[in-house]
Design a protein around this motif. Structure first.
Motif, PDB file in Angstrom:
ATOM      1  N   ILE A 227     -51.481  24.461 -53.399  1.00 49.88           N
ATOM      2  CA  ILE A 227     -50.397  25.257 -53.968  1.00 49.88           C
ATOM      3  C   ILE A 227     -50.436  25.170 -55.493  1.00 49.88           C
ATOM      4  N   GLY A 228     -50.200  26.301 -56.139  1.00 52.54           N
ATOM      5  CA  GLY A 228     -50.054  26.335 -57.588  1.00 52.54           C
ATOM      6  C   GLY A 228     -48.629  26.748 -57.915  1.00 52.54           C
ATOM      7  N   VAL A 229     -47.986  25.996 -58.793  1.00 55.46           N
ATOM      8  CA  VAL A 229     -46.611  26.315 -59.183  1.00 55.46           C
ATOM      9  C   VAL A 229     -46.649  26.987 -60.552  1.00 55.46           C
ATOM     10  N   MET A 230     -46.084  28.190 -60.612  1.00 55.40           N
ATOM     11  CA  MET A 230     -46.199  28.993 -61.813  1.00 55.40           C
ATOM     12  C   MET A 230     -44.870  29.070 -62.544  1.00 55.40           C
ATOM     13  N   TYR A 231     -44.931  28.991 -63.862  1.00 55.36           N
ATOM     14  CA  TYR A 231     -43.726  29.129 -64.680  1.00 55.36           C
ATOM     15  C   TYR A 231     -44.070  29.933 -65.923  1.00 55.36           C
ATOM     16  N   LEU A 232     -43.404  31.061 -66.121  1.00 51.92           N
ATOM     17  CA  LEU A 232     -43.620  31.914 -67.294  1.00 51.92           C
ATOM     18  C   LEU A 232     -45.097  32.140 -67.631  1.00 51.92           C
ATOM     19  N   GLY A 233     -45.858  32.531 -66.644  1.00 52.55           N
ATOM     20  CA  GLY A 233     -47.243  32.925 -66.886  1.00 52.55           C
ATOM     21  C   GLY A 233     -48.271  31.812 -66.860  1.00 52.55           C
ATOM     22  N   ASN A 234     -47.818  30.562 -66.640  1.00 50.99           N
ATOM     23  CA  ASN A 234     -48.767  29.442 -66.565  1.00 50.99           C
ATOM     24  C   ASN A 234     -48.590  28.651 -65.290  1.00 50.99           C
ATOM     25  N   LEU A 235     -49.649  27.955 -64.902  1.00 49.89           N
ATOM     26  CA  LEU A 235     -49.511  27.018 -63.791  1.00 49.89           C
ATOM     27  C   LEU A 235     -49.074  25.676 -64.354  1.00 49.89           C
ATOM     28  N   VAL A 236     -47.964  25.149 -63.854  1.00 47.47           N
ATOM     29  CA  VAL A 236     -47.514  23.851 -64.348  1.00 47.47           C
ATOM     30  C   VAL A 236     -48.022  22.720 -63.456  1.00 47.47           C
ATOM     31  N   GLU A 237     -48.343  23.040 -62.201  1.00 46.08           N
ATOM     32  CA  GLU A 237     -48.838  22.004 -61.294  1.00 46.08           C
ATOM     33  C   GLU A 237     -49.700  22.637 -60.210  1.00 46.08           C
ATOM     34  N   LYS A 241     -51.068  20.759 -50.486  1.00 48.92           N
ATOM     35  CA  LYS A 241     -49.701  20.889 -49.962  1.00 48.92           C
ATOM     36  C   LYS A 241     -49.064  19.507 -49.783  1.00 48.92           C
ATOM     37  N   GLU A 242     -49.845  18.584 -49.222  1.00 47.32           N
ATOM     38  CA  GLU A 242     -49.307  17.244 -48.954  1.00 47.32           C
ATOM     39  C   GLU A 242     -48.922  16.549 -50.262  1.00 47.32           C
ATOM     40  N   GLN A 243     -49.820  16.603 -51.245  1.00 49.66           N
ATOM     41  CA  GLN A 243     -49.533  15.960 -52.529  1.00 49.66           C
ATOM     42  C   GLN A 243     -48.285  16.551 -53.161  1.00 49.66           C
ATOM     43  N   LEU A 244     -48.192  17.874 -53.117  1.00 48.70           N
ATOM     44  CA  LEU A 244     -47.087  18.542 -53.799  1.00 48.70           C
ATOM     45  C   LEU A 244     -45.736  18.224 -53.150  1.00 48.70           C
ATOM     46  N   PHE A 245     -45.714  18.205 -51.844  1.00 51.50           N
ATOM     47  CA  PHE A 245     -44.430  17.980 -51.173  1.00 51.50           C
ATOM     48  C   PHE A 245     -44.055  16.498 -51.147  1.00 51.50           C
ATOM     49  N   LYS A 246     -45.052  15.616 -51.096  1.00 52.75           N
ATOM     50  CA  LYS A 246     -44.748  14.176 -51.077  1.00 52.75           C
ATOM     51  C   LYS A 246     -44.484  13.636 -52.465  1.00 52.75           C
ATOM     52  N   ASN A 247     -45.230  14.172 -53.429  1.00 49.76           N
ATOM     53  CA  ASN A 247     -45.224  13.540 -54.735  1.00 49.76           C
ATOM     54  C   ASN A 247     -45.241  14.595 -55.851  1.00 49.76           C
ATOM     55  N   PRO A 248     -44.192  15.430 -55.892  1.00 50.60           N
ATOM     56  CA  PRO A 248     -44.171  16.467 -56.933  1.00 50.60           C
ATOM     57  C   PRO A 248     -44.010  15.808 -58.292  1.00 50.60           C
ATOM     58  N   PRO A 305     -48.284  21.216 -73.328  1.00 43.86           N
ATOM     59  CA  PRO A 305     -48.898  20.130 -72.554  1.00 43.86           C
ATOM     60  C   PRO A 305     -50.206  20.581 -71.904  1.00 43.86           C
ATOM     61  N   GLN A 306     -51.198  19.710 -71.932  1.00 41.51           N
ATOM     62  CA  GLN A 306     -52.481  20.008 -71.285  1.00 41.51           C
ATOM     63  C   GLN A 306     -52.455  19.512 -69.844  1.00 41.51           C
ATOM     64  N   ASN A 307     -53.383  20.029 -69.053  1.00 46.57           N
ATOM     65  CA  ASN A 307     -53.475  19.570 -67.669  1.00 46.57           C
ATOM     66  C   ASN A 307     -53.906  18.118 -67.591  1.00 46.57           C
ATOM     67  N   THR A 308     -53.174  17.341 -66.800  1.00 47.99           N
ATOM     68  CA  THR A 308     -53.520  15.941 -66.594  1.00 47.99           C
ATOM     69  C   THR A 308     -53.779  15.737 -65.114  1.00 47.99           C
ATOM     70  N   GLY A 313     -57.595  16.262 -57.062  1.00 45.50           N
ATOM     71  CA  GLY A 313     -57.007  17.517 -56.577  1.00 45.50           C
ATOM     72  C   GLY A 313     -55.577  17.776 -57.018  1.00 45.50           C
ATOM     73  N   HIS A 314     -54.991  16.872 -57.805  1.00 44.63           N
ATOM     74  CA  HIS A 314     -53.595  17.026 -58.216  1.00 44.63           C
ATOM     75  C   HIS A 314     -53.516  17.041 -59.743  1.00 44.63           C
ATOM     76  N   LYS A 315     -53.126  18.201 -60.285  1.00 43.81           N
ATOM     77  CA  LYS A 315     -53.060  18.335 -61.737  1.00 43.81           C
ATOM     78  C   LYS A 315     -51.669  18.774 -62.158  1.00 43.81           C
ATOM     79  N   VAL A 316     -51.238  18.280 -63.310  1.00 46.95           N
ATOM     80  CA  VAL A 316     -49.923  18.671 -63.803  1.00 46.95           C
ATOM     81  C   VAL A 316     -49.997  18.862 -65.317  1.00 46.95           C
ATOM     82  N   ALA A 317     -49.253  19.844 -65.826  1.00 45.23           N
ATOM     83  CA  ALA A 317     -49.203  20.070 -67.266  1.00 45.23           C
ATOM     84  C   ALA A 317     -47.815  19.674 -67.747  1.00 45.23           C
TER      85      ALA A 317
END
Ligand code: ATP
Ligand code: MG
Length: 321
Positions: A227-237, A241-248, A305-308, A313-317
């Motif tokens: 899953i990619g979470v989008m905010y104002l034209g960018n992916l923030v995370e 699916k498991e990573q996102l729902f368990k550990n957003p 913020p840059q992608n970390t 498989g789990h990236k967050v900006a």
């Protein structure tokens, strides 16, 4: 491009001109603002986010309905943004879209069999009519409609059945990628899960790759691998699916998740975000989310913020990480 990926999006950007003064636009909506993600062959990538964050624009860019201002869309090794209109034709067959409102996307004066066959008329004009009809009939059957429905018109069907017709039509050219844009959003919850289950079955049978766009996290959870979470034209995370729902990780993801009712799980801390989504024509500096973020720090107002990488498989900006 990794061996597994069917499509890779790099720094994709789309700006729409708005307003007009002396024949010149007075501003630009930054609908898609430097997107990076890839979709592996055979997986379902869910794209979520609030209304106006650029999900449909992303789908339309990939499908070639609109042209990007910048960036690359690499599909099976070929950058689609470099193709001429003529070269596009062979790629257009390989990806198909399914939209939210099947009533609007199905021609009211055409019989169902003709609607489903129509893409073959365009791409394979030499194919004998009997063969086209046979293909249409078979696909409608796979999608849960009977031969009895072939000669009916779209208005004679329920919303769920109409979506099944759109799916059959999308599959007739044997595509590899399906871009489903709010494909079940207009349906009742019970019908939603039937159509989602159909999409899952079809994915296995036809080895399809899905870009599944929805504002509804529970729908995305049902069907997505990643899953990619989008905010104002960018992916923030971006995460499985498991990573996102368990550990957003991103405060925006956390707030989206805490607004989804969860059964049988210990109550997580609720994160509520303040205010409305800012205008995409004048987005906040630094991290675009800082104006609504409960954890905003000084750096967030200044620095993008840059992608970390959190784990494989789990990236967050986000500056918190
Ligand atoms: N043709 C256009 N001209 C001008 N602005 C546009 C155009 N298409 C989209 N936009 C703007 O681009 C931004 C992203 O729109 P988009 O339709 O991609 O959002 P979305 O995430 O699909 O929203 P929704 O969940 O409501 O479908 C919005 O601010 C929208 O107003
Ligand atoms: Mg949309």
């Amino acid at each position: 491009m990794s061996e597994n990926s069917l499509i890779e999006i790099k720094q994709l950007t789309k700006q729409f001109p708005i307003g007009k003064k002396w024949f010149k636009p007075t501003g630009f909506v930054r609908a898609v603002d430097g997107l990076d993600f890839s979709i592996n062959k055979g997986e379902t990538f869910g794209l979520v986010g609030e209304s106006g964050c650029g999900k449909s624009t992303t789908g339309r860019l990939i499908n070639g309905l609109i042209k990007a201002n910048q960036g690359e869309i690499i599909f099976d090794g070929q950058d689609l943004t470099e193709l001429s209109e003529k070269q596009w034709k062979s790629y257009r067959k390989r990806m198909q879209m399914i939209f939210q409102d099947p009533f609007a996307s199905l021609s009211p004066r055409m019989k169902v069999k003709d609607i489903v066959m129509e893409p073959l008329d365009v791409h394979y004009p030499q194919m004998p009519k009997a063969e086209k009809q046979e293909k249409a009939k078979r696909l409608l059957e796979i999608c849960g409609l009977s031969p009895y429905h072939l000669n009916k018109y779209p208005h004679e069907f329920s919303g769920g059945q109409r979506q099944r017709i759109s799916i059959a039509r999308a599959l007739i050219l044997n595509p590899e990628l399906i871009i489903a844009d709010e494909a079940v959003s207009a349906l009742d919850v019970s019908i939603q899960s039937q159509v989602l289950n159909l999409l899952v079955d079809l994915q296995e049978e036809f080895q399809l790759t899905y870009l599944f766009i929805s504002h509804d996290l529970s729908v995305v959870e049902h069907i997505s691998d990643r899953i990619g979470v989008m905010y104002l034209g960018n992916l923030v995370e971006v995460a499985t699916k498991e990573q996102l729902f368990k550990n957003p990780k991103h405060p925006y993801t956390q707030s989206l998740l805490s607004s989804v009712p969860q059964l049988g799980e210990s109550k997580k801390e609720r994160i509520t975000i303040k205010g409305e989504i800012p205008s995409a024509s004048n987005p906040p500096k630094g991290c675009k989310f800082h104006t609504r973020c409960p954890f905003a720090m000084d750096i967030c107002k200044e620095k993008v913020p840059q992608n970390t990488s959190i784990e494989d498989g789990h990236k967050v900006a986000c500056h918190l990480y």
